[in-house]
Design a protein around this motif. Structure first.
Motif, PDB file in Angstrom:
ATOM      1  N   ARG A 289     -22.224 -86.496  45.583  1.00  0.00           N
ATOM      2  CA  ARG A 289     -23.248 -86.355  46.425  1.00  0.00           C
ATOM      3  C   ARG A 289     -23.927 -88.029  46.336  1.00  0.00           C
ATOM      4  NH1 ARG A 289     -25.978 -80.247  45.174  1.00  0.00           N
ATOM      5  NH2 ARG A 289     -23.818 -79.141  45.728  1.00  0.00           N
ATOM      6  N   VAL A 290     -23.972 -88.268  47.528  1.00  0.00           N
ATOM      7  CA  VAL A 290     -24.702 -89.768  47.652  1.00  0.00           C
ATOM      8  C   VAL A 290     -25.765 -89.993  48.610  1.00  0.00           C
ATOM      9  CG1 VAL A 290     -22.852 -90.878  46.426  1.00  0.00           C
ATOM     10  CG2 VAL A 290     -22.611 -90.849  48.638  1.00  0.00           C
ATOM     11  N   VAL A 291     -26.234 -90.816  48.795  1.00  0.00           N
ATOM     12  CA  VAL A 291     -27.196 -91.315  50.018  1.00  0.00           C
ATOM     13  C   VAL A 291     -26.456 -92.155  50.708  1.00  0.00           C
ATOM     14  CG1 VAL A 291     -29.334 -92.022  50.850  1.00  0.00           C
ATOM     15  CG2 VAL A 291     -29.260 -90.483  48.917  1.00  0.00           C
ATOM     16  N   ALA A 292     -26.297 -92.106  51.875  1.00  0.00           N
ATOM     17  CA  ALA A 292     -25.828 -93.121  52.951  1.00  0.00           C
ATOM     18  C   ALA A 292     -26.747 -93.779  53.782  1.00  0.00           C
ATOM     19  CB  ALA A 292     -24.340 -92.714  53.517  1.00  0.00           C
ATOM     20  N   SER A 293     -26.771 -95.044  54.376  1.00  0.00           N
ATOM     21  CA  SER A 293     -27.495 -95.466  55.419  1.00  0.00           C
ATOM     22  C   SER A 293     -26.723 -96.301  56.160  1.00  0.00           C
ATOM     23  CB  SER A 293     -28.600 -96.396  54.839  1.00  0.00           C
ATOM     24  OG  SER A 293     -28.116 -97.583  53.981  1.00  0.00           O
ATOM     25  N   SER A 294     -26.768 -96.166  57.660  1.00  0.00           N
ATOM     26  CA  SER A 294     -26.214 -96.751  58.606  1.00  0.00           C
ATOM     27  C   SER A 294     -26.945 -97.371  59.693  1.00  0.00           C
ATOM     28  CB  SER A 294     -25.111 -95.784  59.250  1.00  0.00           C
ATOM     29  OG  SER A 294     -24.345 -94.980  58.124  1.00  0.00           O
ATOM     30  N   ALA A 295     -26.509 -98.748  60.149  1.00  0.00           N
ATOM     31  CA  ALA A 295     -26.962 -99.313  61.364  1.00  0.00           C
ATOM     32  C   ALA A 295     -26.096 -99.508  62.169  1.00  0.00           C
ATOM     33  CB  ALA A 295     -27.569-100.458  60.948  1.00  0.00           C
ATOM     34  N   ILE A 296     -26.226 -98.664  63.461  1.00  0.00           N
ATOM     35  CA  ILE A 296     -25.153 -98.494  64.401  1.00  0.00           C
ATOM     36  C   ILE A 296     -25.661 -99.143  65.904  1.00  0.00           C
ATOM     37  CG2 ILE A 296     -23.624 -96.720  65.527  1.00  0.00           C
ATOM     38  CD1 ILE A 296     -24.620 -94.879  63.477  1.00  0.00           C
ATOM     39  N   SER A 297     -24.827 -99.955  66.214  1.00  0.00           N
ATOM     40  CA  SER A 297     -24.999-100.592  67.506  1.00  0.00           C
ATOM     41  C   SER A 297     -24.300-100.376  68.589  1.00  0.00           C
ATOM     42  CB  SER A 297     -24.749-102.277  67.147  1.00  0.00           C
ATOM     43  OG  SER A 297     -25.073-102.955  68.386  1.00  0.00           O
ATOM     44  N   ARG A 298     -24.656 -99.886  69.618  1.00  0.00           N
ATOM     45  CA  ARG A 298     -23.627 -99.183  70.785  1.00  0.00           C
ATOM     46  C   ARG A 298     -23.431-100.475  71.540  1.00  0.00           C
ATOM     47  NH1 ARG A 298     -26.947 -94.859  69.137  1.00  0.00           N
ATOM     48  NH2 ARG A 298     -28.853 -95.777  70.234  1.00  0.00           N
ATOM     49  N   ARG A 299     -22.096-100.336  72.101  1.00  0.00           N
ATOM     50  CA  ARG A 299     -21.681-101.746  72.804  1.00  0.00           C
ATOM     51  C   ARG A 299     -20.990-101.134  74.243  1.00  0.00           C
ATOM     52  NH1 ARG A 299     -21.525-105.970  69.196  1.00  0.00           N
ATOM     53  NH2 ARG A 299     -23.131-105.517  67.630  1.00  0.00           N
ATOM     54  N   PRO A 300     -20.790-102.021  75.293  1.00  0.00           N
ATOM     55  CA  PRO A 300     -20.174-101.634  76.283  1.00  0.00           C
ATOM     56  C   PRO A 300     -18.739-101.119  75.859  1.00  0.00           C
ATOM     57  CG  PRO A 300     -21.454-103.761  76.642  1.00  0.00           C
ATOM     58  CD  PRO A 300     -21.399-103.255  75.251  1.00  0.00           C
ATOM     59  N   THR A 301     -18.219-100.436  76.830  1.00  0.00           N
ATOM     60  CA  THR A 301     -16.964 -99.677  76.549  1.00  0.00           C
ATOM     61  C   THR A 301     -15.888-100.766  76.745  1.00  0.00           C
ATOM     62  OG1 THR A 301     -17.646 -97.492  77.331  1.00  0.00           O
ATOM     63  CG2 THR A 301     -15.192 -98.054  77.574  1.00  0.00           C
ATOM     64  N   GLY A 302     -15.015-100.840  75.754  1.00  0.00           N
ATOM     65  CA  GLY A 302     -13.924-102.043  75.755  1.00  0.00           C
ATOM     66  C   GLY A 302     -14.346-103.243  75.294  1.00  0.00           C
ATOM     67  N   SER A 303     -15.607-103.318  75.004  1.00  0.00           N
ATOM     68  CA  SER A 303     -15.958-104.668  74.617  1.00  0.00           C
ATOM     69  C   SER A 303     -15.484-105.137  73.114  1.00  0.00           C
ATOM     70  CB  SER A 303     -17.435-105.003  74.797  1.00  0.00           C
ATOM     71  OG  SER A 303     -18.322-104.121  73.737  1.00  0.00           O
ATOM     72  N   VAL A 304     -15.654-104.157  72.217  1.00  0.00           N
ATOM     73  CA  VAL A 304     -15.309-104.493  70.870  1.00  0.00           C
ATOM     74  C   VAL A 304     -13.841-104.806  70.632  1.00  0.00           C
ATOM     75  CG1 VAL A 304     -14.939-103.347  68.547  1.00  0.00           C
ATOM     76  CG2 VAL A 304     -17.128-102.926  70.000  1.00  0.00           C
ATOM     77  N   ALA A 305     -12.975-103.995  71.371  1.00  0.00           N
ATOM     78  CA  ALA A 305     -11.495-104.411  71.405  1.00  0.00           C
ATOM     79  C   ALA A 305     -10.985-105.733  71.971  1.00  0.00           C
ATOM     80  CB  ALA A 305     -10.719-103.183  72.104  1.00  0.00           C
ATOM     81  N   ALA A 306     -11.908-106.090  73.115  1.00  0.00           N
ATOM     82  CA  ALA A 306     -11.669-107.189  73.604  1.00  0.00           C
ATOM     83  C   ALA A 306     -12.132-108.455  73.029  1.00  0.00           C
ATOM     84  CB  ALA A 306     -12.495-107.531  75.027  1.00  0.00           C
ATOM     85  N   ALA A 307     -13.202-108.272  71.978  1.00  0.00           N
ATOM     86  CA  ALA A 307     -13.699-109.407  71.005  1.00  0.00           C
ATOM     87  C   ALA A 307     -12.490-109.524  70.227  1.00  0.00           C
ATOM     88  CB  ALA A 307     -14.975-109.161  70.621  1.00  0.00           C
ATOM     89  N   LEU A 308     -12.141-108.400  69.500  1.00  0.00           N
ATOM     90  CA  LEU A 308     -11.392-108.612  68.353  1.00  0.00           C
ATOM     91  C   LEU A 308      -9.868-109.031  68.765  1.00  0.00           C
ATOM     92  CD1 LEU A 308     -12.312-105.360  66.259  1.00  0.00           C
ATOM     93  CD2 LEU A 308     -13.221-108.053  66.017  1.00  0.00           C
ATOM     94  N   THR A 309      -9.496-108.623  69.945  1.00  0.00           N
ATOM     95  CA  THR A 309      -8.035-109.090  70.379  1.00  0.00           C
ATOM     96  C   THR A 309      -8.039-110.478  70.699  1.00  0.00           C
ATOM     97  OG1 THR A 309      -7.804-106.931  71.465  1.00  0.00           O
ATOM     98  CG2 THR A 309      -6.493-108.856  72.205  1.00  0.00           C
TER      99      THR A 309
END
Length: 246
Positions: A105-125
């Motif tokens: 049992r642990v505590v988790a914290s998450s900062a989540i940024s939503r991006r335009p569809t396909g933009s993450v794959a395009a940047a990494l590719t």
């Protein structure tokens, strides 16, 4: 603030058998590709410096794209300013939750940024350093809430991992989130249910209710002939990252 509890179950049963028992085999999943970012290192004894420091950077692309920076386990004493409480913005979310898996049992914290569809794959590719994909709020979160500020420049990308998700699977009255990650010889299936605090409920009340929900959820797996995996301190994230560096 009383953080919700997310109860996770990893199954030892063959994934195809589990999906059939859960009724997922005939339902089309949501498919995404997942990458992870790690620090550059030549230390064979510590292949994942960020993960060892409890920091995970996940980049996801598919029907929708997002970038998540998570501290798990999170030292809540290090959370300062706006990072002490969850909040929601149009393209950005910050979450605090209790993460339960077996006896862990642990505590988790998450900062989540939503991006335009396909933009993450395009940047990494295109070969972008994944550090450049983080937004300013996520960088601020790392600098302010990690010991000494974890260095997140000049990262390497690990992936992709194939993800299939069934977001609302009914399991004995519970709405379970079912997610399958596949890469190489690694094929893992995780189920999760959330227990949300009620108005006026104390932390102890919530945890008692979550403990009951955890028992009921795990027993439901047994009634379906599924075996709940033991928690050996190795998360599914660590397992797939290890597979990506073989």
């Amino acid at each position: 603030m009383i953080a919700p509890v997310e109860i996770k179950v990893n199954l030892d049963s063959p994934v195809t058998d589990a999906l059939d028992a859960l009724g997922c085999a005939t339902e089309p999943p949501i498919r995404r590709d997942i990458w992870f970012a790690e620090a550059r290192t030549h230390d064979a004894q510590n292949r994942f410096p960020l993960l060892a420091g409890h920091l995970t950077i996940r980049l996801r692309s598919g029907d929708r794209d997002d970038v998540t920076v998570a501290l798990r386990p999170c030292d809540t004493d290090r959370l300062v300013g706006r990072w002490r409480s969850a909040f929601e913005q149009p393209e950005f979310s910050y979450r605090l939750e209790q993460d339960w898996c077996g006896s862990r049992r642990v505590v988790a914290s998450s900062a989540i940024s939503r991006r335009p569809t396909g933009s993450v794959a395009a940047a990494l590719t295109a070969g972008d350093d994944p550090a450049h994909v983080l937004d300013s709020a996520q960088r601020q979160f790392v600098v302010m809430c990690t010991p000494g500020g974890v260095p997140i420049d000049h990262l390497v990308t690990l992936g992709p991992v194939s993800s299939e998700t069934w977001p609302q699977v009914r399991v004995d009255g519970c709405a379970a989130h079912v997610e399958r990650w596949t890469v190489g010889a690694v094929d893992v299936l995780e189920l999760a249910v959330r227990v949300i605090p009620r108005d006026g409920e104390t932390r102890l009340d919530l945890e008692r209710r979550a403990a009951t929900a955890q028992s009921v959820f795990e027993e439901a797996m047994g009634r379906r002939g599924l075996s709940v995996g033991k928690d050996h301190g190795v998360t599914k994230t660590h397992r797939v990252m290890a597979a990506l560096t073989v």
